[in-house]
Design an enzyme around this catalytic site. Structure first.
Site, PDB file in Angstrom:
ATOM      1  N   CYS A   2      98.878 -16.719  64.534  1.00 13.36           N
ATOM      2  CA  CYS A   2      99.727 -16.483  65.700  1.00 13.36           C
ATOM      3  C   CYS A   2     101.171 -16.203  65.302  1.00 13.36           C
ATOM      4  CB  CYS A   2      99.727 -17.694  66.607  1.00 13.36           C
ATOM      5  SG  CYS A   2      98.098 -18.271  67.047  1.00 13.36           S
ATOM      6  N   ARG A  27      99.739 -10.336  60.068  1.00 16.10           N
ATOM      7  CA  ARG A  27      99.144 -11.650  59.841  1.00 16.10           C
ATOM      8  C   ARG A  27      97.793 -11.805  60.547  1.00 16.10           C
ATOM      9  NH1 ARG A  27     102.789 -16.251  59.938  1.00 16.10           N
ATOM     10  NH2 ARG A  27     104.438 -15.836  58.480  1.00 16.10           N
ATOM     11  N   TRP A  74      95.899 -15.772  67.655  1.00 18.30           N
ATOM     12  CA  TRP A  74      94.683 -15.761  66.835  1.00 18.30           C
ATOM     13  C   TRP A  74      93.863 -16.942  67.345  1.00 18.30           C
ATOM     14  CZ3 TRP A  74      91.926 -18.648  63.195  1.00 18.30           C
ATOM     15  CH2 TRP A  74      91.104 -17.924  62.319  1.00 18.30           C
ATOM     16  N   ASN A  98     101.763 -22.175  68.521  1.00 17.10           N
ATOM     17  CA  ASN A  98     101.002 -21.919  67.281  1.00 17.10           C
ATOM     18  C   ASN A  98     100.459 -23.251  66.806  1.00 17.10           C
ATOM     19  OD1 ASN A  98     101.881 -19.342  67.335  1.00 17.10           O
ATOM     20  ND2 ASN A  98     102.992 -19.408  65.390  1.00 17.10           N
ATOM     21  N   GLU A 476      87.587 -13.849  42.371  1.00 20.66           N
ATOM     22  CA  GLU A 476      88.624 -13.114  43.106  1.00 20.66           C
ATOM     23  C   GLU A 476      88.156 -11.681  43.427  1.00 20.66           C
ATOM     24  OE1 GLU A 476      91.113 -13.667  44.784  1.00 20.66           O
ATOM     25  OE2 GLU A 476      92.282 -11.825  44.804  1.00 20.66           O
ATOM     26  N   LYS A 480      87.958 -10.257  47.229  1.00 23.60           N
ATOM     27  CA  LYS A 480      88.684  -9.059  47.660  1.00 23.60           C
ATOM     28  C   LYS A 480      87.718  -8.087  48.323  1.00 23.60           C
ATOM     29  CE  LYS A 480      91.728  -9.947  47.564  1.00 23.60           C
ATOM     30  NZ  LYS A 480      92.743 -10.939  47.409  1.00 23.60           N
ATOM     31  N   GLU A 483      86.298  -9.356  51.798  1.00 18.87           N
ATOM     32  CA  GLU A 483      87.219  -9.442  52.932  1.00 18.87           C
ATOM     33  C   GLU A 483      87.653  -8.078  53.454  1.00 18.87           C
ATOM     34  OE1 GLU A 483      90.978 -11.473  52.237  1.00 18.87           O
ATOM     35  OE2 GLU A 483      90.977 -10.840  50.162  1.00 18.87           O
ATOM     36  N   HIS A 499      70.221 -19.025  36.723  1.00 17.95           N
ATOM     37  CA  HIS A 499      69.879 -20.290  37.361  1.00 17.95           C
ATOM     38  C   HIS A 499      69.755 -20.155  38.877  1.00 17.95           C
ATOM     39  CE1 HIS A 499      70.336 -22.372  33.582  1.00 17.95           C
ATOM     40  NE2 HIS A 499      71.401 -21.633  33.377  1.00 17.95           N
ATOM     41  N   LYS A 598      96.832 -13.627  57.885  1.00 14.80           N
ATOM     42  CA  LYS A 598      97.551 -13.653  56.620  1.00 14.80           C
ATOM     43  C   LYS A 598      98.064 -15.048  56.290  1.00 14.80           C
ATOM     44  CE  LYS A 598      99.634 -11.631  53.107  1.00 14.80           C
ATOM     45  NZ  LYS A 598      98.779 -11.318  51.968  1.00 14.80           N
TER      46      LYS A 598
HETATM   47  C1  F6R Z   1      92.763 -13.376  50.314  1.00 14.81           C
HETATM   48  C2  F6R Z   1      93.895 -14.120  50.825  1.00 14.81           C
HETATM   49  C3  F6R Z   1      93.701 -15.544  51.170  1.00 14.81           C
HETATM   50  C4  F6R Z   1      94.952 -16.353  50.824  1.00 14.81           C
HETATM   51  C5  F6R Z   1      94.800 -17.784  51.360  1.00 14.81           C
HETATM   52  C6  F6R Z   1      95.992 -18.641  50.999  1.00 14.81           C
HETATM   53  O1  F6R Z   1      93.109 -12.078  49.972  1.00 14.81           O
HETATM   54  O2  F6R Z   1      94.971 -13.594  50.988  1.00 14.81           O
HETATM   55  O3  F6R Z   1      92.572 -16.071  50.567  1.00 14.81           O
HETATM   56  O4  F6R Z   1      95.124 -16.354  49.450  1.00 14.81           O
HETATM   57  O5  F6R Z   1      94.668 -17.741  52.754  1.00 14.81           O
HETATM   58  O6  F6R Z   1      97.161 -18.131  51.536  1.00 14.81           O
HETATM   59  P1  F6R Z   1      98.564 -18.552  50.954  1.00 14.81           P
HETATM   60  O7  F6R Z   1      98.655 -18.020  49.578  1.00 14.81           O
HETATM   61  O8  F6R Z   1      99.558 -17.926  51.885  1.00 14.81           O
HETATM   62  O9  F6R Z   1      98.618 -20.047  50.989  1.00 14.81           O
END
Ligand code: F6R
Length: 603
Positions: A2, A27, A74, A98, A476, A480, A483, A499, A598
């Site tokens: 939000c 975000r 959100w 929020n 990672e 990526k 998502e 396994h 975000k």
């Molecule tokens: C994935 C992504 C999220 C953030 C997670 C933590 O691409 O961006 O997995 O890494 O939400 O966010 P921060 O770093 O802002 O604490």
């Protein structure tokens, strides 16, 4: 998550509110709304969906109002509907919120029994109804805010406007909130993010939990007052000049922010190395020289957690210091053993991730020091940490974190070298320069990664594998891809494939194996196993490795030479490009993937 923007001043509030909300769009949100005071009435306009829907209702000739509050929602409590969008209002107040009111259900039950009515299914409206109830009893807004806020539990930020005045009120508990002031223009602002106020409010205030903020605009002045919940004046806030810049808001020549942010990495890597080794940052890192903790607790979420896994390897292998890495939402509930002298290290791009903040709080309660690796100066994590190591990545707008990961891991590496006392080793600086050059080469050759993407983007599932220092990169890479491309992808330690997950392998599944020069031979047999089950094999490995190149369906050759510690960061950029190209071929919303936010400010 939000976003909140509020304005009071001589101009039309609609402009700065809509501009601020659009800066926070990245975000993630699912509805938007605004409350304006028009003809002495609070008028609420809100709409499910994108901010453009709200803008369309406001029209070209936007209504004029000196005071207003806006919100992008959100959804947490209650479906994504126009009724559940914020602001929530009545004939006395309008409120945006929020966070989560954890005891909303029981409060609502009591309020319903007392005859109060609700128009939405949200927890947020409970705060509005409480305010109204107390205002009817006291006729005093500050008292009503204080009483209502005292009754609710959970982490929240509220911004309130009222019919009776042009004041803006705000209060928060463990949620981001910033109040802005422009003396010259006699304007008061409030937001969930200083970024929304860049160019509007040169001076910004960060209130602490439970401090009620009151923005008052008069004919000659603007002031921001702060009160404790007992309504005595409060000095529990910090203020600073808003030093953020707007450059970061443009995509430049790139189609997406994510692509721009991937391409920014070589320059940012160079800048960070110069900052911490040669310039102002050196002082901060030197405080770690010879530092030895009996144990480190690295805690973070998502991509930042993966960076923590990379950093663990540095602390353990270079410094021989024990480092546990936890997912923040797990750490606090597993009753971690926290001993005197140990350090909590929190990694976060936003510095506002609720789970990470809660873990920091826990460490503080248990009396251990807390350090952060953080991007957002002035964020809650930054303000609450004993020591901060900023990653200086600039604003990261793409929801999928790219440059933040690289700079988080690099900052951890520099911390490790600082503890070791080897920051002046010339090989360190040249290793980092080499990393930046190699990432630059990847950026220049991104088309070859597009060709790999074209071969595999229609496949059903993706298993990323890696051993040792490349295991976090496998995790990672998978995160990526899932998502932004909305495909099933998971990361595995290469040795674990047999396994269980190997059962999944058939012609619809791709195994993306990250292989360093060290374990090439072992990987050849893994590749054979996948191929024998008709799986599609993509290998990211050392260039000039014919023995594996001819086995793979696609080979991504990389130059690992000279990067003994930093190769995981380099390899990861190849996977960032791969995810980007696959998502692009699938036509998804790369910068704002569905369902994602975000800055995850709820637990
Ligand atoms: C994935 C992504 C999220 C953030 C997670 C933590 O691409 O961006 O997995 O890494 O939400 O966010 P921060 O770093 O802002 O604490």
């Amino acid at each position: 998550m939000c976003g909140i923007v509020g304005y009071s001043g001589p101009q039309n509030s609609v402009g700065p509110i809509i501009e601020g909300l659009s800066r926070l769009e990245y975000r993630g949100y699912d509805s938007a709304g605004i409350c304006l005071k028009i003809n002495n009435e609070l008028q609420i306009i809100k709409k499910e969906g994108k901010l453009d829907n709200l803008k369309a209702i406001l029209g070209e000739s936007r209504p004029f109002s000196n005071t207003g509050i806006g919100h992008t929602r959100w959804a947490t409590h209650g479906a994504v509907t126009t009724d559940n969008a914020h602001p929530h209002g009545n004939e006395i107040f309008a409120v945006v919120h929020n966070g989560i009111i954890e005891n909303a259900q029981s409060l609502k039950k009591d309020l319903l029994a007392e005859g109060f009515q609700f128009k939405s299914q949200t927890d947020s409206e409970v705060f509005l109804v409480l305010l109204t109830k107390f205002y009817k009893q006291t006729g005093n807004t500050l008292q009503s805010i204080s009483k209502a806020f005292n009754l609710i539990t959970g982490n929240s930020a509220f911004v309130i406007t009222e019919k009776a005045s042009d004041k803006l009120y705000a209060v928060k508990r463990s949620a981001p909130l910033v109040v802005g002031e422009n003396k010259e223009n006699r304007e008061a602002f409030v937001s969930s993010d200083p970024f929304a106020l860049v160019g509007f409010a040169p001076r910004i205030y960060f209130p602490q939990d439970g401090v009620i903020c009151e923005g008052v605009v008069t004919a000659n002045d603007v002031t921001v007052n702060f009160y404790e919940l007992d309504l005595t004046p409060s000095s529990r806030y910090k203020f600073q000049a808003n030093s953020m810049s707007m450059d970061s808001t443009s995509k430049g020549p790139y189609e997406h922010y994510m692509l721009k942010e991937i391409h920014e990495q070589p320059a940012l890597v160079d800048k960070l190395a110069a900052f911490y080794i040669k310039n102002e940052g050196r002082k901060e890192l030197d405080t770690l020289k010879g530092f030895k903790a009996p144990g480190w607790h690295l805690t973070a979420c998502g991509t930042a957690w993966h960076a923590g896994l990379v950093i663990k390897n540095y602390f353990e292998q270079i410094n021989r210091q024990r480092a546990d890495v936890d997912i923040a939402s797990e750490f606090r509930y597993r009753e971690p053993i926290l001993n005197k002298g140990e350090v909590g290290l929190f990694i976060s791009q936003s510095g506002e991730t609720a789970d990470t903040l809660a873990c920091q709080e826990l460490c503080k309660e248990k009396g251990i020091e807390t350090f952060s690796i953080v991007n957002t100066e002035g964020s809650t994590l930054f303000r609450n940490s004993d020591k901060n190591f900023l990653i200086h990545a600039g604003v990261e707008i793409g929801v999928a974190s790219t440059k933040a990961f690289t700079l988080q891991a690099l900052t951890g590496y520099l911390m490790s070298r600082a503890m070791e006392g080897t920051l002046d080793d010339p090989k360190l600086f040249s290793e980092i320069q080499l990393l930046s050059n190699r990432i630059g080469e990847l950026c220049a050759q991104s088309d070859s990664l597009k060709e790999v993407a074209e071969k595999i983007y229609t496949k059903k599932g993706f298993i990323f594998t890696g051993r040792g220092k490349y295991f976090p990169i496998a995790l990672e890479g998978a995160l990526k891809l899932k998502e932004i491309a909305y495909v099933h992808a998971e990361g595995y330690a290469a040795g674990e494939l047999k396994h269980g997950p190997i059962a999944l392998i058939d012609e619809s599944i791709v195994n993306i194996a990250v292989v360093g020069p060290e374990l090439l031979e072992k990987t050849v047999s893994n590749v054979e196993e996948v191929k024998a089950r008709r799986g599609i094999m993509v290998v990211v490995g050392p260039k000039d490795s014919p023995e594996i190149e001819h086995l793979a369906d696609a080979y991504i050759p990389l130059d690992f030479n000279g990067l003994p510690n930093l190769s995981p960061l380099y390899v990861n950029v190849a996977l960032q490009f791969l995810a980007y190209h696959i998502a692009k071929l699938k036509g998804t919303d790369i910068d704002k993937p569905r369902n994602l936010a975000k800055s995850v400010t709820v637990e």
